[in-house]
Design a protein around this motif. Structure first.
Motif, PDB file in Angstrom:
ATOM      1  N   ASN A 143       0.898  -1.221   0.028  1.00 29.52           N
ATOM      2  CA  ASN A 143       0.089   0.114   0.193  1.00 29.52           C
ATOM      3  C   ASN A 143       0.644   1.259  -0.123  1.00 29.52           C
ATOM      4  OD1 ASN A 143      -2.415  -1.649   0.069  1.00 29.52           O
ATOM      5  ND2 ASN A 143      -2.205  -1.805   2.167  1.00 29.52           N
ATOM      6  N   LEU A 144       0.844   2.022  -1.121  1.00 36.22           N
ATOM      7  CA  LEU A 144       1.590   3.258  -1.251  1.00 36.22           C
ATOM      8  C   LEU A 144       0.764   4.337  -0.664  1.00 36.22           C
ATOM      9  CD1 LEU A 144       2.875   2.713  -4.928  1.00 36.22           C
ATOM     10  CD2 LEU A 144       4.072   2.136  -2.859  1.00 36.22           C
ATOM     11  N   LYS A 145       1.582   5.338  -0.094  1.00 34.97           N
ATOM     12  CA  LYS A 145       1.098   6.539   0.448  1.00 34.97           C
ATOM     13  C   LYS A 145       0.657   7.405  -0.852  1.00 34.97           C
ATOM     14  CE  LYS A 145       3.097   6.453   4.972  1.00 34.97           C
ATOM     15  NZ  LYS A 145       3.951   7.099   5.933  1.00 34.97           N
ATOM     16  N   ALA A 146       0.277   8.613  -0.487  1.00 36.67           N
ATOM     17  CA  ALA A 146      -0.075   9.491  -1.362  1.00 36.67           C
ATOM     18  C   ALA A 146       1.164   9.973  -2.126  1.00 36.67           C
ATOM     19  CB  ALA A 146      -0.924  10.655  -0.873  1.00 36.67           C
ATOM     20  N   GLN A 186       9.722   7.718  -0.622  1.00 38.13           N
ATOM     21  CA  GLN A 186       9.635   7.972   0.828  1.00 38.13           C
ATOM     22  C   GLN A 186      10.129   6.971   1.643  1.00 38.13           C
ATOM     23  OE1 GLN A 186       5.609   8.892   1.220  1.00 38.13           O
ATOM     24  NE2 GLN A 186       5.285  10.037  -0.670  1.00 38.13           N
ATOM     25  N   ARG A 187      10.490   5.870   1.380  1.00 39.28           N
ATOM     26  CA  ARG A 187      10.838   5.011   2.251  1.00 39.28           C
ATOM     27  C   ARG A 187      11.327   3.477   1.552  1.00 39.28           C
ATOM     28  NH1 ARG A 187       5.051   3.822   5.014  1.00 39.28           N
ATOM     29  NH2 ARG A 187       3.976   4.164   2.978  1.00 39.28           N
ATOM     30  N   ILE A 188      11.906   2.518   2.512  1.00 42.97           N
ATOM     31  CA  ILE A 188      12.353   1.624   2.003  1.00 42.97           C
ATOM     32  C   ILE A 188      11.627   0.275   2.464  1.00 42.97           C
ATOM     33  CG2 ILE A 188      14.347  -0.222   2.040  1.00 42.97           C
ATOM     34  CD1 ILE A 188      16.095   2.271   2.343  1.00 42.97           C
ATOM     35  N   ASP A 216       8.007  -8.696   7.213  1.00 43.69           N
ATOM     36  CA  ASP A 216       7.696  -7.372   6.658  1.00 43.69           C
ATOM     37  C   ASP A 216       8.128  -6.096   7.458  1.00 43.69           C
ATOM     38  OD1 ASP A 216       6.648  -9.045   4.922  1.00 43.69           O
ATOM     39  OD2 ASP A 216       4.744  -8.248   4.831  1.00 43.69           O
ATOM     40  N   PHE A 217       8.702  -4.995   7.088  1.00 50.40           N
ATOM     41  CA  PHE A 217       8.919  -3.962   7.741  1.00 50.40           C
ATOM     42  C   PHE A 217       9.275  -3.071   6.873  1.00 50.40           C
ATOM     43  CE2 PHE A 217      13.272  -6.343   7.411  1.00 50.40           C
ATOM     44  CZ  PHE A 217      13.926  -5.382   6.942  1.00 50.40           C
ATOM     45  N   GLU A 218       9.525  -1.599   7.313  1.00 45.01           N
ATOM     46  CA  GLU A 218       9.782  -0.464   6.528  1.00 45.01           C
ATOM     47  C   GLU A 218      10.806   0.362   7.358  1.00 45.01           C
ATOM     48  OE1 GLU A 218       5.874   1.720   6.011  1.00 45.01           O
ATOM     49  OE2 GLU A 218       6.697   3.189   7.365  1.00 45.01           O
ATOM     50  N   ILE A 219      11.655   0.954   6.434  1.00 42.12           N
ATOM     51  CA  ILE A 219      12.817   2.100   6.897  1.00 42.12           C
ATOM     52  C   ILE A 219      12.461   3.391   6.406  1.00 42.12           C
ATOM     53  CG2 ILE A 219      15.077   2.187   7.259  1.00 42.12           C
ATOM     54  CD1 ILE A 219      15.394  -0.667   6.153  1.00 42.12           C
ATOM     55  N   MET A 220      12.593   4.501   7.111  1.00 48.49           N
ATOM     56  CA  MET A 220      12.380   5.552   6.945  1.00 48.49           C
ATOM     57  C   MET A 220      13.782   6.217   6.536  1.00 48.49           C
ATOM     58  SD  MET A 220       9.333   6.012   6.787  1.00 48.49           S
ATOM     59  CE  MET A 220       8.770   7.529   6.324  1.00 48.49           C
ATOM     60  N   PRO A 221      14.095   6.903   5.469  1.00 50.02           N
ATOM     61  CA  PRO A 221      15.376   7.413   4.954  1.00 50.02           C
ATOM     62  C   PRO A 221      15.951   8.213   6.237  1.00 50.02           C
ATOM     63  CG  PRO A 221      14.024   7.865   3.369  1.00 50.02           C
ATOM     64  CD  PRO A 221      13.214   7.658   4.413  1.00 50.02           C
TER      65      PRO A 221
END
Length: 102
Positions: A4-7, A35-37, A50-55
């Motif tokens: 799910n991508l953000k705006a 915006q992120r990884i 699953d995870f996400e990393i902000m720059p």
């Protein structure tokens, strides 16, 4: 696989990877957006890692060699001390994209 991508978020690069966390290995996709990884597990696994990393969370981007001499690894060190290790192809381009996000 669906994320799910953000705006206003656009996928810049995606590729297969092996995420290594201690003795645990997870196959999946590494996805860089503007915006992120993201890391999204794939395959027949029942467990989702699953995870996400902000720059702004990334403090260092390092290379490592598989089996001691095969170039193919990328380490992301976060500001909270985590070390995220990925084995992937074309690590130089991945590194360039990640460092340009900051």
């Amino acid at each position: 696989m669906k994320i799910n991508l953000k705006a206003n978020e656009v996928v810049i690069k995606a590729g297969n990877t092996l995420h290594i966390s201690g003795v645990k290995e997870s196959r999946g996709k590494l996805i860089i957006t503007n915006q992120r990884i993201y890391f999204k597990t794939t395959g027949d696994t029942m467990e989702s890692n699953d995870f996400e990393i902000m720059p702004h969370e990334i403090s260092e981007v390092l290379f490592y060699n598989s089996l001691g001499f095969i170039p193919g690894g990328l380490d992301l060190k976060t500001s909270d001390g985590r070390l995220l290790r990925f084995t992937l192809k074309d690590r130089n381009n991945w590194c360039r994209l990640i460092t340009s996000m900051n």
